[in-house]
Design a protein around this motif. Structure first.
Motif, PDB file in Angstrom:
ATOM      1  N   VAL A 151       0.862  -1.330   0.062  1.00 25.65           N
ATOM      2  CA  VAL A 151      -0.066  -0.046   0.030  1.00 25.65           C
ATOM      3  C   VAL A 151       0.830   1.384  -0.214  1.00 25.65           C
ATOM      4  O   VAL A 151       1.962   1.409   0.657  1.00 25.65           O
ATOM      5  CB  VAL A 151      -0.933   0.171   1.122  1.00 25.65           C
ATOM      6  CG1 VAL A 151      -1.885   1.145   1.329  1.00 25.65           C
ATOM      7  CG2 VAL A 151      -1.664  -1.238   1.392  1.00 25.65           C
ATOM      8  N   GLU A 152       0.451   2.099  -1.045  1.00 24.44           N
ATOM      9  CA  GLU A 152       1.209   3.547  -0.797  1.00 24.44           C
ATOM     10  C   GLU A 152      -0.105   4.543  -0.719  1.00 24.44           C
ATOM     11  O   GLU A 152      -1.045   4.279  -1.358  1.00 24.44           O
ATOM     12  CB  GLU A 152       2.170   3.674  -2.031  1.00 24.44           C
ATOM     13  CG  GLU A 152       3.203   2.789  -1.947  1.00 24.44           C
ATOM     14  CD  GLU A 152       3.979   2.915  -3.380  1.00 24.44           C
ATOM     15  OE1 GLU A 152       3.522   3.845  -4.235  1.00 24.44           O
ATOM     16  OE2 GLU A 152       5.136   2.370  -3.460  1.00 24.44           O
ATOM     17  N   ILE A 153       0.363   5.687  -0.286  1.00 23.35           N
ATOM     18  CA  ILE A 153      -0.563   6.866   0.229  1.00 23.35           C
ATOM     19  C   ILE A 153       0.051   8.166  -0.550  1.00 23.35           C
ATOM     20  O   ILE A 153       0.940   8.605  -0.732  1.00 23.35           O
ATOM     21  CB  ILE A 153      -0.769   7.200   1.551  1.00 23.35           C
ATOM     22  CG1 ILE A 153      -1.014   5.722   2.252  1.00 23.35           C
ATOM     23  CG2 ILE A 153      -1.676   8.128   1.910  1.00 23.35           C
ATOM     24  CD1 ILE A 153      -0.715   5.827   3.773  1.00 23.35           C
ATOM     25  N   ASP A 154      -0.961   8.902  -1.108  1.00 26.90           N
ATOM     26  CA  ASP A 154      -0.705  10.319  -1.928  1.00 26.90           C
ATOM     27  C   ASP A 154      -1.740  11.121  -1.558  1.00 26.90           C
ATOM     28  O   ASP A 154      -2.993  10.695  -2.149  1.00 26.90           O
ATOM     29  CB  ASP A 154      -0.426   9.866  -3.478  1.00 26.90           C
ATOM     30  CG  ASP A 154      -0.028  11.189  -4.092  1.00 26.90           C
ATOM     31  OD1 ASP A 154       0.452  12.181  -3.670  1.00 26.90           O
ATOM     32  OD2 ASP A 154      -0.554  11.297  -5.145  1.00 26.90           O
ATOM     33  N   GLY A 155      -1.494  12.250  -1.080  1.00 29.77           N
ATOM     34  CA  GLY A 155      -2.483  13.379  -0.980  1.00 29.77           C
ATOM     35  C   GLY A 155      -2.390  13.971   0.432  1.00 29.77           C
ATOM     36  O   GLY A 155      -1.146  13.929   1.023  1.00 29.77           O
ATOM     37  N   GLN A 156      -3.434  14.680   0.806  1.00 29.47           N
ATOM     38  CA  GLN A 156      -3.227  15.649   1.968  1.00 29.47           C
ATOM     39  C   GLN A 156      -3.767  14.944   3.098  1.00 29.47           C
ATOM     40  O   GLN A 156      -5.048  14.581   3.309  1.00 29.47           O
ATOM     41  CB  GLN A 156      -4.122  17.026   1.789  1.00 29.47           C
ATOM     42  CG  GLN A 156      -3.233  17.877   0.836  1.00 29.47           C
ATOM     43  CD  GLN A 156      -1.752  18.317   1.182  1.00 29.47           C
ATOM     44  OE1 GLN A 156      -1.653  18.588   2.293  1.00 29.47           O
ATOM     45  NE2 GLN A 156      -0.765  18.118   0.239  1.00 29.47           N
ATOM     46  N   VAL A 157      -3.247  14.471   3.970  1.00 25.46           N
ATOM     47  CA  VAL A 157      -3.670  13.774   5.434  1.00 25.46           C
ATOM     48  C   VAL A 157      -2.964  14.587   6.604  1.00 25.46           C
ATOM     49  O   VAL A 157      -1.962  14.882   6.512  1.00 25.46           O
ATOM     50  CB  VAL A 157      -3.234  12.461   5.463  1.00 25.46           C
ATOM     51  CG1 VAL A 157      -3.683  11.651   6.547  1.00 25.46           C
ATOM     52  CG2 VAL A 157      -3.650  11.573   4.088  1.00 25.46           C
ATOM     53  N   GLY A 158      -4.210  14.923   7.479  1.00 29.48           N
ATOM     54  CA  GLY A 158      -3.637  15.913   8.750  1.00 29.48           C
ATOM     55  C   GLY A 158      -3.351  14.787   9.965  1.00 29.48           C
ATOM     56  O   GLY A 158      -3.652  13.681   9.863  1.00 29.48           O
ATOM     57  N   PRO A 159      -2.765  15.383  10.782  1.00 24.28           N
ATOM     58  CA  PRO A 159      -2.144  14.535  12.038  1.00 24.28           C
ATOM     59  C   PRO A 159      -3.596  14.011  12.868  1.00 24.28           C
ATOM     60  O   PRO A 159      -3.484  13.280  13.728  1.00 24.28           O
ATOM     61  CB  PRO A 159      -1.471  15.624  12.941  1.00 24.28           C
ATOM     62  CG  PRO A 159      -2.014  16.862  12.371  1.00 24.28           C
ATOM     63  CD  PRO A 159      -2.301  16.773  10.878  1.00 24.28           C
ATOM     64  N   LYS A 160      -4.615  14.649  12.703  1.00 23.28           N
ATOM     65  CA  LYS A 160      -5.969  14.208  13.339  1.00 23.28           C
ATOM     66  C   LYS A 160      -6.674  13.015  12.599  1.00 23.28           C
ATOM     67  O   LYS A 160      -7.742  12.673  13.157  1.00 23.28           O
ATOM     68  CB  LYS A 160      -6.880  15.379  13.746  1.00 23.28           C
ATOM     69  CG  LYS A 160      -6.195  16.250  14.800  1.00 23.28           C
ATOM     70  CD  LYS A 160      -7.262  17.063  15.409  1.00 23.28           C
ATOM     71  CE  LYS A 160      -6.428  18.063  16.371  1.00 23.28           C
ATOM     72  NZ  LYS A 160      -7.586  19.219  16.876  1.00 23.28           N
ATOM     73  N   ASP A 161      -6.111  12.898  11.398  1.00 23.43           N
ATOM     74  CA  ASP A 161      -6.894  11.963  10.299  1.00 23.43           C
ATOM     75  C   ASP A 161      -6.215  10.512  10.536  1.00 23.43           C
ATOM     76  O   ASP A 161      -5.102  10.264  11.043  1.00 23.43           O
ATOM     77  CB  ASP A 161      -6.719  12.226   9.021  1.00 23.43           C
ATOM     78  CG  ASP A 161      -7.147  13.672   8.464  1.00 23.43           C
ATOM     79  OD1 ASP A 161      -8.016  13.956   9.290  1.00 23.43           O
ATOM     80  OD2 ASP A 161      -6.654  14.281   7.552  1.00 23.43           O
ATOM     81  N   THR A 162      -7.100   9.464  10.452  1.00 18.98           N
ATOM     82  CA  THR A 162      -6.879   8.182  10.715  1.00 18.98           C
ATOM     83  C   THR A 162      -7.297   7.301   9.301  1.00 18.98           C
ATOM     84  O   THR A 162      -8.080   7.426   8.745  1.00 18.98           O
ATOM     85  CB  THR A 162      -7.711   7.385  11.663  1.00 18.98           C
ATOM     86  OG1 THR A 162      -7.491   8.076  13.020  1.00 18.98           O
ATOM     87  CG2 THR A 162      -7.248   6.108  11.864  1.00 18.98           C
TER      88      THR A 162
END
Length: 269
Positions: A151-162
């Motif tokens: 799995v790879e992730i791309d985008g805007q994820v904030g510190p409060k996101d899960t």
């Protein structure tokens, strides 16, 4: 003879509360669809303090028999009362989900009033299309009854996101847990899995199948938690595993996640 098929059937729309959402690989035993309302092997959701986000669009590519599927998290789930969207209710439900997953021993009590209250007040989910927040790419390599997932992730994820990596099949079939040697009662909704309990399994006693997930590899290391769970109530009917990634920071780059799913046949009930 191998009776299990693990395939990327894009025609299947699902059922129940997750109907229409993008799924990972589907699992069949002969002609029986073992996925049902579950999200399949290798799907994704994102939770922030206000909402949960899913995917209804994806792109596929193949190379040397290996499937790469990229999910766009382009759908926001909110909650309605008598057909009218309620931000307050959505925030309360999201907070309730967080508490629910942390208190497995209390989940059966929490769930007792949910269906009656939902019917009384006309509470229902609503799916709203939004610009994609994140794209998550899964690479699936299937070898017989074994699946390697990258799995790879791309985008805007904030510190409060899960970020939730989902591996779910149908609770109609997977009705038992596994203690390492034999079938046991199923988990109560979501239940945290300690590192000592990995790999973790659920059992389909009718077909004699054990559905297993290995210990995830997360590089570079960020906080993550593994859950197992099963829920069968109303239009919810899933059983499986979730890898939760938290404290993600897009400015620092994202981790890569690897894990394995196995199906062991010939398991007694």
């Amino acid at each position: 003879m191998n009776n299990i098929r693990i395939i990327p059937d894009t025609r299947y729309q699902g059922e129940g509360i997750s109907q229409g959402l993008a799924r990972g690989l589907l699992v069949y035993y002969e002609d029986s669809n073992l996925t049902g309302e579950g999200m399949g092997i290798g799907s994704v959701a994102l939770r922030d303090p206000a909402c949960t986000y899913f995917s209804r669009s994806w792109s596929d590519s193949w190379e040397a028999g290996v499937l790469t599927r990229t999910f766009a998290l382009d759908t926001r789930m909110s909650w309605c009362i008598w057909g009218k969207q309620s931000n307050l209710l959505t925030c309360l439900i999201e907070s309730g989900i967080s508490a629910y997953m942390k208190l497995p021993w209390f989940q059966s009590i929490i769930m007792m009033p949910v269906l009656p209250l939902g019917a009384l007040f006309g509470i229902s989910p609503s799916l709203e299309s939004i610009p994609p927040r994140v794209k998550v790419t899964f690479v699936y390599q299937v070898t017989g009854d074994h699946v390697d997932v990258h799995v790879e992730i791309d985008g805007q994820v904030g510190p409060k996101d899960t970020l939730c990596l989902l591996n779910e099949l149908s609770a109609l079939w997977f009705t038992r847990g596994w203690d390492g040697e034999r079938p046991v009662p199923p988990p109560p909704g979501w239940e945290k899995v300690s590192s000592a309990e990995l790999p973790v399994s659920l059992v389909d006693p009718l077909h004699g199948i054990r559905f297993c997930m290995s210990r995830p590899s997360v590089t570079p290391i960020v906080p993550f938690t593994v859950f197992r769970g099963r829920e069968k109530s109303g239009d919810t009917c899933w059983a499986g595993f979730c890898i939760e990634l938290s404290s993600l920071d897009s400015s620092q780059g994202f981790p890569e996640v690897r894990y394995c799913i196995d199906f062991v046949q010939g398991v007694g009930s």
